[in-house]
Design a protein around this motif. Structure first.
Motif, PDB file in Angstrom:
ATOM      1  N   THR A 168       0.864  -1.184   0.000  1.00  0.00           N
ATOM      2  CA  THR A 168       0.000   0.000   0.000  1.00  0.00           C
ATOM      3  C   THR A 168       0.901   1.234   0.000  1.00  0.00           C
ATOM      4  OG1 THR A 168      -1.586  -1.217   1.349  1.00  0.00           O
ATOM      5  CG2 THR A 168      -1.865   1.181   1.222  1.00  0.00           C
ATOM      6  N   HIS A 169       0.837   1.974  -1.074  1.00  0.00           N
ATOM      7  CA  HIS A 169       1.728   3.130  -1.219  1.00  0.00           C
ATOM      8  C   HIS A 169       1.229   4.309  -0.384  1.00  0.00           C
ATOM      9  CE1 HIS A 169       3.676   1.067  -4.533  1.00  0.00           C
ATOM     10  NE2 HIS A 169       2.464   0.763  -4.966  1.00  0.00           N
ATOM     11  N   ALA A 170       2.175   5.064   0.148  1.00  0.00           N
ATOM     12  CA  ALA A 170       1.820   6.236   0.950  1.00  0.00           C
ATOM     13  C   ALA A 170       2.243   7.529   0.264  1.00  0.00           C
ATOM     14  CB  ALA A 170       2.493   6.150   2.318  1.00  0.00           C
ATOM     15  N   ASP A 171       2.995   7.407  -0.809  1.00  0.00           N
ATOM     16  CA  ASP A 171       3.548   8.619  -1.430  1.00  0.00           C
ATOM     17  C   ASP A 171       2.842   8.991  -2.721  1.00  0.00           C
ATOM     18  OD1 ASP A 171       4.687   6.200  -2.555  1.00  0.00           O
ATOM     19  OD2 ASP A 171       5.833   7.571  -3.815  1.00  0.00           O
ATOM     20  N   HIS A 172       2.080   8.054  -3.298  1.00  0.00           N
ATOM     21  CA  HIS A 172       1.376   8.371  -4.543  1.00  0.00           C
ATOM     22  C   HIS A 172       0.115   7.517  -4.648  1.00  0.00           C
ATOM     23  CE1 HIS A 172       3.651   4.763  -5.750  1.00  0.00           C
ATOM     24  NE2 HIS A 172       2.667   4.550  -6.597  1.00  0.00           N
ATOM     25  N   ILE A 173      -0.821   8.001  -5.438  1.00  0.00           N
ATOM     26  CA  ILE A 173      -2.069   7.265  -5.636  1.00  0.00           C
ATOM     27  C   ILE A 173      -1.852   6.192  -6.705  1.00  0.00           C
ATOM     28  CG2 ILE A 173      -4.479   7.446  -6.353  1.00  0.00           C
ATOM     29  CD1 ILE A 173      -4.082   8.934  -3.785  1.00  0.00           C
ATOM     30  N   SER A 174      -2.252   4.989  -6.365  1.00  0.00           N
ATOM     31  CA  SER A 174      -2.109   3.892  -7.321  1.00  0.00           C
ATOM     32  C   SER A 174      -3.119   4.035  -8.454  1.00  0.00           C
ATOM     33  CB  SER A 174      -2.348   2.558  -6.604  1.00  0.00           C
ATOM     34  OG  SER A 174      -2.526   1.536  -7.566  1.00  0.00           O
ATOM     35  N   GLY A 175      -2.726   3.549  -9.621  1.00  0.00           N
ATOM     36  CA  GLY A 175      -3.645   3.533 -10.763  1.00  0.00           C
ATOM     37  C   GLY A 175      -4.352   2.197 -10.895  1.00  0.00           C
ATOM     38  N   ASN A 176      -4.282   1.347  -9.839  1.00  0.00           N
ATOM     39  CA  ASN A 176      -4.784  -0.025 -10.010  1.00  0.00           C
ATOM     40  C   ASN A 176      -6.262  -0.079 -10.396  1.00  0.00           C
ATOM     41  OD1 ASN A 176      -5.910   0.467  -7.453  1.00  0.00           O
ATOM     42  ND2 ASN A 176      -4.392  -0.769  -6.374  1.00  0.00           N
ATOM     43  N   ARG A 177      -7.099   0.709  -9.723  1.00  0.00           N
ATOM     44  CA  ARG A 177      -8.538   0.605 -10.035  1.00  0.00           C
ATOM     45  C   ARG A 177      -8.878   1.226 -11.382  1.00  0.00           C
ATOM     46  NH1 ARG A 177     -10.213   2.912  -4.466  1.00  0.00           N
ATOM     47  NH2 ARG A 177      -7.986   3.326  -4.409  1.00  0.00           N
ATOM     48  N   ASP A 178      -8.186   2.316 -11.733  1.00  0.00           N
ATOM     49  CA  ASP A 178      -8.415   2.922 -13.057  1.00  0.00           C
ATOM     50  C   ASP A 178      -7.988   1.961 -14.159  1.00  0.00           C
ATOM     51  OD1 ASP A 178      -9.335   5.193 -11.867  1.00  0.00           O
ATOM     52  OD2 ASP A 178      -7.464   6.319 -12.065  1.00  0.00           O
ATOM     53  N   LEU A 179      -6.831   1.314 -13.961  1.00  0.00           N
ATOM     54  CA  LEU A 179      -6.326   0.379 -14.979  1.00  0.00           C
ATOM     55  C   LEU A 179      -7.231  -0.857 -15.055  1.00  0.00           C
ATOM     56  CD1 LEU A 179      -4.108  -0.227 -17.037  1.00  0.00           C
ATOM     57  CD2 LEU A 179      -2.728  -1.214 -15.196  1.00  0.00           C
TER      58      LEU A 179
END
Ligand SMILES: [Fe+2]
Length: 334
Positions: free
Chosen positions: A58-69
Protein backbone atom coordinates in the motif's frame (compact mmCIF):
# COMPACT_ATOMS: atom_id res chain seq x y z
CA UNK A 1 9.56 -12.20 -21.98
CA UNK A 2 8.55 -8.64 -22.59
CA UNK A 3 9.83 -6.32 -19.87
CA UNK A 4 9.30 -2.58 -19.51
CA UNK A 5 10.34 -0.39 -16.63
CA UNK A 6 8.45 2.92 -16.62
CA UNK A 7 10.02 5.82 -14.75
CA UNK A 8 8.03 8.82 -13.61
CA UNK A 9 10.74 11.48 -13.87
CA UNK A 10 9.01 13.89 -11.54
CA UNK A 11 8.34 11.55 -8.63
CA UNK A 12 10.96 8.84 -9.07
CA UNK A 13 8.17 6.20 -9.09
CA UNK A 14 8.96 3.04 -11.06
CA UNK A 15 6.31 0.70 -12.40
CA UNK A 16 6.58 -2.38 -14.60
CA UNK A 17 4.84 -4.12 -17.46
CA UNK A 18 5.93 -7.75 -17.76
CA UNK A 19 4.43 -10.02 -20.35
CA UNK A 20 4.77 -13.10 -22.48
CA UNK A 21 4.53 -12.51 -26.21
CA UNK A 22 3.54 -16.13 -26.85
CA UNK A 23 0.68 -16.01 -24.37
CA UNK A 24 -0.26 -12.45 -25.39
CA UNK A 25 -0.74 -11.47 -21.75
CA UNK A 26 0.90 -9.07 -19.34
CA UNK A 27 0.93 -8.09 -15.69
CA UNK A 28 1.44 -4.50 -14.53
CA UNK A 29 3.18 -3.96 -11.20
CA UNK A 30 2.62 -0.79 -9.11
CA UNK A 31 0.73 1.23 -11.74
CA UNK A 32 0.71 4.99 -11.23
CA UNK A 33 -2.59 6.85 -11.44
CA UNK A 34 -1.12 9.27 -13.96
CA UNK A 35 0.26 6.56 -16.28
CA UNK A 36 -2.80 4.37 -16.97
CA UNK A 37 -3.06 5.37 -20.64
CA UNK A 38 0.60 4.60 -21.10
CA UNK A 39 0.30 0.98 -19.86
CA UNK A 40 -2.69 0.41 -22.11
CA UNK A 41 -0.91 1.91 -25.13
CA UNK A 42 2.26 -0.04 -24.47
CA UNK A 43 0.43 -3.35 -24.07
CA UNK A 44 -1.52 -2.75 -27.26
CA UNK A 45 1.66 -1.96 -29.18
CA UNK A 46 3.22 -5.21 -27.98
CA UNK A 47 0.10 -7.27 -28.74
CA UNK A 48 -0.51 -7.99 -25.04
CA UNK A 49 -3.65 -7.99 -22.93
CA UNK A 50 -3.17 -6.76 -19.37
CA UNK A 51 -4.82 -9.47 -17.28
CA UNK A 52 -3.32 -8.85 -13.85
CA UNK A 53 -2.25 -5.91 -11.72
CA UNK A 54 -0.05 -6.46 -8.66
CA UNK A 55 0.80 -3.98 -5.92
CA UNK A 56 4.05 -4.52 -3.99
CA UNK A 57 2.43 -2.74 -1.00
CA UNK A 58 0.00 0.00 0.00
CA UNK A 59 1.73 3.13 -1.22
CA UNK A 60 1.82 6.24 0.95
CA UNK A 61 3.55 8.62 -1.43
CA UNK A 62 1.38 8.37 -4.54
CA UNK A 63 -2.07 7.27 -5.64
CA UNK A 64 -2.11 3.89 -7.32
CA UNK A 65 -3.64 3.53 -10.76
CA UNK A 66 -4.78 -0.03 -10.01
CA UNK A 67 -8.54 0.61 -10.04
CA UNK A 68 -8.42 2.92 -13.06
CA UNK A 69 -6.33 0.38 -14.98
CA UNK A 70 -8.61 -2.48 -13.90
CA UNK A 71 -11.64 -0.52 -15.08
CA UNK A 72 -10.11 -0.10 -18.55
CA UNK A 73 -8.60 -3.57 -18.97
CA UNK A 74 -10.85 -5.79 -16.76
CA UNK A 75 -7.63 -7.07 -15.18
CA UNK A 76 -7.76 -8.41 -11.64
CA UNK A 77 -5.88 -6.66 -8.81
CA UNK A 78 -3.67 -8.80 -6.57
CA UNK A 79 -2.59 -7.58 -3.11
CA UNK A 80 -0.90 -9.34 -0.22
CA UNK A 81 -3.47 -11.01 1.98
CA UNK A 82 -2.60 -8.75 4.95
CA UNK A 83 -3.86 -5.70 3.03
CA UNK A 84 -6.60 -3.58 4.56
CA UNK A 85 -7.93 -2.58 1.12
CA UNK A 86 -11.72 -2.46 0.90
CA UNK A 87 -12.12 -2.46 -2.89
CA UNK A 88 -12.50 -5.65 -4.96
CA UNK A 89 -9.21 -7.56 -5.20
CA UNK A 90 -7.60 -10.99 -5.09
CA UNK A 91 -5.08 -11.87 -2.40
CA UNK A 92 -1.69 -13.56 -2.69
CA UNK A 93 0.67 -14.88 -0.04
CA UNK A 94 4.27 -15.96 0.33
CA UNK A 95 5.16 -18.69 -2.15
CA UNK A 96 2.27 -18.06 -4.55
CA UNK A 97 3.13 -17.97 -8.24
CA UNK A 98 1.61 -15.62 -10.78
CA UNK A 99 2.04 -17.27 -14.17
CA UNK A 100 1.99 -15.23 -17.38
CA UNK A 101 2.79 -17.69 -20.19
CA UNK A 102 6.50 -18.51 -19.89
CA UNK A 103 7.00 -15.99 -17.12
CA UNK A 104 6.55 -16.85 -13.44
CA UNK A 105 6.39 -14.18 -10.72
CA UNK A 106 6.88 -15.79 -7.32
CA UNK A 107 5.52 -13.87 -4.34
CA UNK A 108 7.94 -13.24 -1.45
CA UNK A 109 6.21 -11.67 1.54
CA UNK A 110 8.69 -9.09 2.92
CA UNK A 111 7.02 -7.07 5.71
CA UNK A 112 8.91 -4.09 7.11
CA UNK A 113 8.33 -0.99 5.00
CA UNK A 114 4.65 -1.92 5.37
CA UNK A 115 3.06 -5.11 6.73
CA UNK A 116 1.70 -5.96 3.26
CA UNK A 117 5.01 -5.51 1.39
CA UNK A 118 5.91 -8.16 -1.13
CA UNK A 119 8.62 -8.76 -3.70
CA UNK A 120 8.19 -10.63 -6.98
CA UNK A 121 10.92 -13.05 -8.00
CA UNK A 122 10.74 -13.41 -11.76
CA UNK A 123 11.78 -16.41 -13.84
CA UNK A 124 11.58 -16.44 -17.63
CA UNK A 125 11.03 -20.11 -18.46
CA UNK A 126 12.00 -19.43 -22.09
CA UNK A 127 15.53 -18.53 -20.92
CA UNK A 128 16.27 -20.47 -17.73
CA UNK A 129 14.73 -22.33 -14.85
CA UNK A 130 16.43 -20.00 -12.35
CA UNK A 131 15.15 -16.56 -11.32
CA UNK A 132 16.49 -13.69 -13.42
CA UNK A 133 15.41 -10.66 -11.40
CA UNK A 134 13.34 -9.52 -8.47
CA UNK A 135 10.93 -6.60 -8.22
CA UNK A 136 11.73 -5.35 -4.73
CA UNK A 137 8.96 -2.78 -4.26
CA UNK A 138 9.98 -0.51 -1.37
CA UNK A 139 11.76 -3.31 0.51
CA UNK A 140 15.13 -2.70 -1.16
CA UNK A 141 16.19 0.23 -3.31
CA UNK A 142 19.37 0.88 -5.24
CA UNK A 143 21.60 2.18 -2.46
CA UNK A 144 18.99 2.14 0.31
CA UNK A 145 16.10 0.22 1.86
CA UNK A 146 12.49 1.33 2.47
CA UNK A 147 11.69 3.60 5.39
CA UNK A 148 9.82 1.81 8.20
CA UNK A 149 7.33 4.60 8.56
CA UNK A 150 4.22 2.94 9.82
CA UNK A 151 5.62 0.63 12.44
CA UNK A 152 8.78 2.43 13.62
CA UNK A 153 11.52 0.32 15.23
CA UNK A 154 9.42 -2.85 15.19
CA UNK A 155 8.87 -2.52 11.46
CA UNK A 156 12.59 -1.84 10.98
CA UNK A 157 13.26 -5.15 12.75
CA UNK A 158 10.79 -6.91 10.44
CA UNK A 159 12.53 -5.38 7.45
CA UNK A 160 15.84 -6.82 8.66
CA UNK A 161 14.23 -10.27 8.96
CA UNK A 162 12.68 -9.97 5.50
CA UNK A 163 15.99 -8.96 3.92
CA UNK A 164 17.89 -11.76 5.65
CA UNK A 165 15.34 -14.50 5.03
CA UNK A 166 14.46 -13.79 1.42
CA UNK A 167 16.23 -11.12 -0.66
CA UNK A 168 19.76 -11.60 0.67
CA UNK A 169 19.47 -15.34 0.15
CA UNK A 170 19.16 -14.84 -3.59
CA UNK A 171 22.09 -15.41 -5.91
CA UNK A 172 24.42 -12.43 -6.47
CA UNK A 173 23.53 -12.39 -10.16
CA UNK A 174 19.82 -11.77 -9.60
CA UNK A 175 18.90 -8.29 -10.78
CA UNK A 176 16.96 -5.82 -8.64
CA UNK A 177 14.19 -3.54 -9.89
CA UNK A 178 12.70 -1.34 -7.13
CA UNK A 179 9.49 0.70 -6.99
CA UNK A 180 11.34 4.00 -6.56
CA UNK A 181 14.47 5.75 -7.73
CA UNK A 182 16.07 9.06 -6.81
CA UNK A 183 13.60 11.86 -6.14
CA UNK A 184 11.22 9.75 -4.07
CA UNK A 185 10.26 10.48 -0.48
CA UNK A 186 10.25 6.75 0.30
CA UNK A 187 13.97 6.46 1.03
CA UNK A 188 16.97 8.58 1.87
CA UNK A 189 19.91 7.75 -0.33
CA UNK A 190 18.45 6.25 -3.46
CA UNK A 191 20.54 6.15 -6.59
CA UNK A 192 19.34 7.66 -9.85
CA UNK A 193 20.20 4.31 -11.39
CA UNK A 194 17.07 2.22 -11.71
CA UNK A 195 18.48 -1.32 -11.61
CA UNK A 196 21.21 -3.20 -9.77
CA UNK A 197 22.00 -6.74 -8.65
CA UNK A 198 21.74 -8.54 -5.34
CA UNK A 199 25.52 -8.97 -5.35
CA UNK A 200 26.29 -5.27 -5.87
CA UNK A 201 23.81 -4.14 -3.23
CA UNK A 202 25.05 -6.79 -0.78
CA UNK A 203 28.52 -5.26 -1.08
CA UNK A 204 27.83 -1.57 -1.47
CA UNK A 205 24.34 -0.68 -0.16
CA UNK A 206 25.04 1.40 3.00
CA UNK A 207 21.79 0.24 4.62
CA UNK A 208 22.99 -3.36 4.42
CA UNK A 209 26.28 -2.71 6.22
CA UNK A 210 24.78 -3.35 9.67
CA UNK A 211 26.11 -6.54 11.20
CA UNK A 212 23.21 -7.15 13.56
CA UNK A 213 19.48 -6.53 13.70
CA UNK A 214 19.94 -3.97 16.50
CA UNK A 215 22.53 -2.06 14.47
CA UNK A 216 20.26 -2.14 11.42
CA UNK A 217 17.28 -0.82 13.41
CA UNK A 218 19.39 2.00 14.89
CA UNK A 219 20.71 2.88 11.44
CA UNK A 220 17.22 3.01 9.95
CA UNK A 221 15.58 4.94 12.76
CA UNK A 222 18.34 7.58 12.89
CA UNK A 223 17.63 10.67 10.85
CA UNK A 224 14.39 9.54 9.26
CA UNK A 225 13.25 12.37 7.00
CA UNK A 226 9.97 14.00 8.07
CA UNK A 227 6.85 12.27 6.86
CA UNK A 228 4.74 14.45 4.55
CA UNK A 229 1.29 15.13 6.05
CA UNK A 230 -0.30 13.90 2.81
CA UNK A 231 0.86 10.31 3.49
CA UNK A 232 -2.16 9.41 5.65
CA UNK A 233 -4.65 10.72 3.07
CA UNK A 234 -2.89 8.89 0.25
CA UNK A 235 -2.94 5.60 2.18
CA UNK A 236 -6.68 6.04 2.82
CA UNK A 237 -7.32 6.67 -0.86
CA UNK A 238 -5.19 3.68 -1.86
CA UNK A 239 -7.08 1.40 0.54
CA UNK A 240 -10.42 2.67 -0.72
CA UNK A 241 -11.40 3.97 2.73
CA UNK A 242 -11.24 7.55 1.46
CA UNK A 243 -12.95 8.55 -1.79
CA UNK A 244 -10.87 8.88 -4.92
CA UNK A 245 -12.13 11.83 -6.90
CA UNK A 246 -11.05 13.42 -10.10
CA UNK A 247 -10.47 17.17 -10.11
CA UNK A 248 -13.18 19.05 -11.96
CA UNK A 249 -11.39 22.29 -12.76
CA UNK A 250 -13.09 25.32 -14.28
CA UNK A 251 -11.76 28.75 -15.22
CA UNK A 252 -12.00 31.43 -12.52
CA UNK A 253 -12.17 35.15 -13.13
CA UNK A 254 -9.84 37.26 -10.99
CA UNK A 255 -12.85 38.44 -9.00
CA UNK A 256 -14.11 34.88 -8.34
CA UNK A 257 -10.66 33.80 -7.22
CA UNK A 258 -10.39 36.83 -4.96
CA UNK A 259 -13.81 36.12 -3.45
CA UNK A 260 -13.00 32.41 -2.92
CA UNK A 261 -9.75 33.29 -1.14
CA UNK A 262 -11.34 36.13 0.89
CA UNK A 263 -14.16 33.85 2.03
CA UNK A 264 -11.48 31.55 3.47
CA UNK A 265 -10.65 28.01 2.48
CA UNK A 266 -9.35 28.46 -1.06
CA UNK A 267 -5.67 28.99 -1.81
CA UNK A 268 -4.09 30.36 -4.99
CA UNK A 269 -1.23 28.16 -6.21
CA UNK A 270 1.00 30.17 -8.55
CA UNK A 271 2.72 27.79 -11.01
CA UNK A 272 4.96 30.44 -12.58
CA UNK A 273 8.72 30.61 -12.09
CA UNK A 274 9.91 32.29 -8.87
CA UNK A 275 11.33 35.35 -10.68
CA UNK A 276 7.99 36.09 -12.40
CA UNK A 277 6.17 35.47 -9.13
CA UNK A 278 8.57 37.87 -7.45
CA UNK A 279 7.76 40.58 -10.01
CA UNK A 280 4.15 40.56 -8.90
CA UNK A 281 1.59 38.10 -7.61
CA UNK A 282 -1.83 37.73 -6.07
CA UNK A 283 -1.58 38.61 -2.36
CA UNK A 284 -1.35 35.40 -0.32
CA UNK A 285 -0.67 33.18 -3.36
CA UNK A 286 1.79 30.34 -2.76
CA UNK A 287 4.42 29.73 -5.41
CA UNK A 288 5.42 26.22 -6.47
CA UNK A 289 6.98 26.38 -9.92
CA UNK A 290 5.57 23.73 -12.23
CA UNK A 291 9.14 22.94 -13.38
CA UNK A 292 10.44 22.34 -9.86
CA UNK A 293 11.51 18.80 -9.03
CA UNK A 294 8.85 16.77 -7.20
CA UNK A 295 6.24 19.43 -7.91
CA UNK A 296 3.34 17.25 -6.69
CA UNK A 297 5.13 16.24 -3.48
CA UNK A 298 5.96 19.87 -2.71
CA UNK A 299 2.31 20.88 -3.02
CA UNK A 300 1.37 17.80 -0.94
CA UNK A 301 3.25 19.28 2.01
CA UNK A 302 0.62 21.98 2.49
CA UNK A 303 -2.46 20.93 0.47
CA UNK A 304 -3.75 18.36 2.91
CA UNK A 305 -6.79 19.83 4.54
CA UNK A 306 -9.13 19.61 1.55
CA UNK A 307 -8.88 23.37 0.91
CA UNK A 308 -9.47 23.91 -2.82
CA UNK A 309 -6.53 25.12 -4.87
CA UNK A 310 -6.91 27.75 -7.57
CA UNK A 311 -4.12 27.32 -10.11
CA UNK A 312 -2.57 30.41 -11.66
CA UNK A 313 -0.29 30.32 -14.72
CA UNK A 314 0.57 32.12 -17.96
CA UNK A 315 0.80 28.84 -19.86
CA UNK A 316 -2.43 26.84 -20.30
CA UNK A 317 -0.56 23.53 -20.84
CA UNK A 318 0.81 23.89 -17.29
CA UNK A 319 -2.69 23.29 -15.98
CA UNK A 320 -2.83 19.73 -17.40
CA UNK A 321 0.65 18.99 -16.10
CA UNK A 322 -0.23 20.29 -12.66
CA UNK A 323 -3.51 18.35 -12.55
CA UNK A 324 -1.71 15.09 -13.40
CA UNK A 325 0.98 15.69 -10.79
CA UNK A 326 -1.57 16.66 -8.15
CA UNK A 327 -3.81 13.65 -8.94
CA UNK A 328 -0.74 11.46 -8.36
CA UNK A 329 -0.44 12.69 -4.77
CA UNK A 330 -4.18 12.63 -4.11
CA UNK A 331 -4.80 16.39 -4.26
CA UNK A 332 -8.19 16.34 -5.96
CA UNK A 333 -9.75 19.63 -4.83
CA UNK A 334 -8.55 21.84 -7.67
FE1 LIG B 1 6.19 2.78 -0.29
Amino acid sequence: MIFHQLLNEESGCLSYLIGCGEAGRAVVVDPGRDRVDEYVRLARKKGLRITQIVETHTHADHISGNRDLAAVTKASIALHRSTKAVFEHATVQDGDEIVVGNVVLKVLHTPGHTPDSLCLLVTDGARASEPWFVLTGDTMFIGDVGRPDLGGAEAAGQLWESLQSSLLRLDDTVEIYPAHGAGSLCGRAMSSKTASTIGFERRFNPALRARSKAEFVDLLMAGLPPKPPSFQTIVGKNLGTLPLELPKPRPYTAREAWEAVSAGGACVLDLRDPATYGDGHVPGALNVWIESPQFGDRVGWFATDGAPLILLTHTPSDIDRALRALARVGVDQV
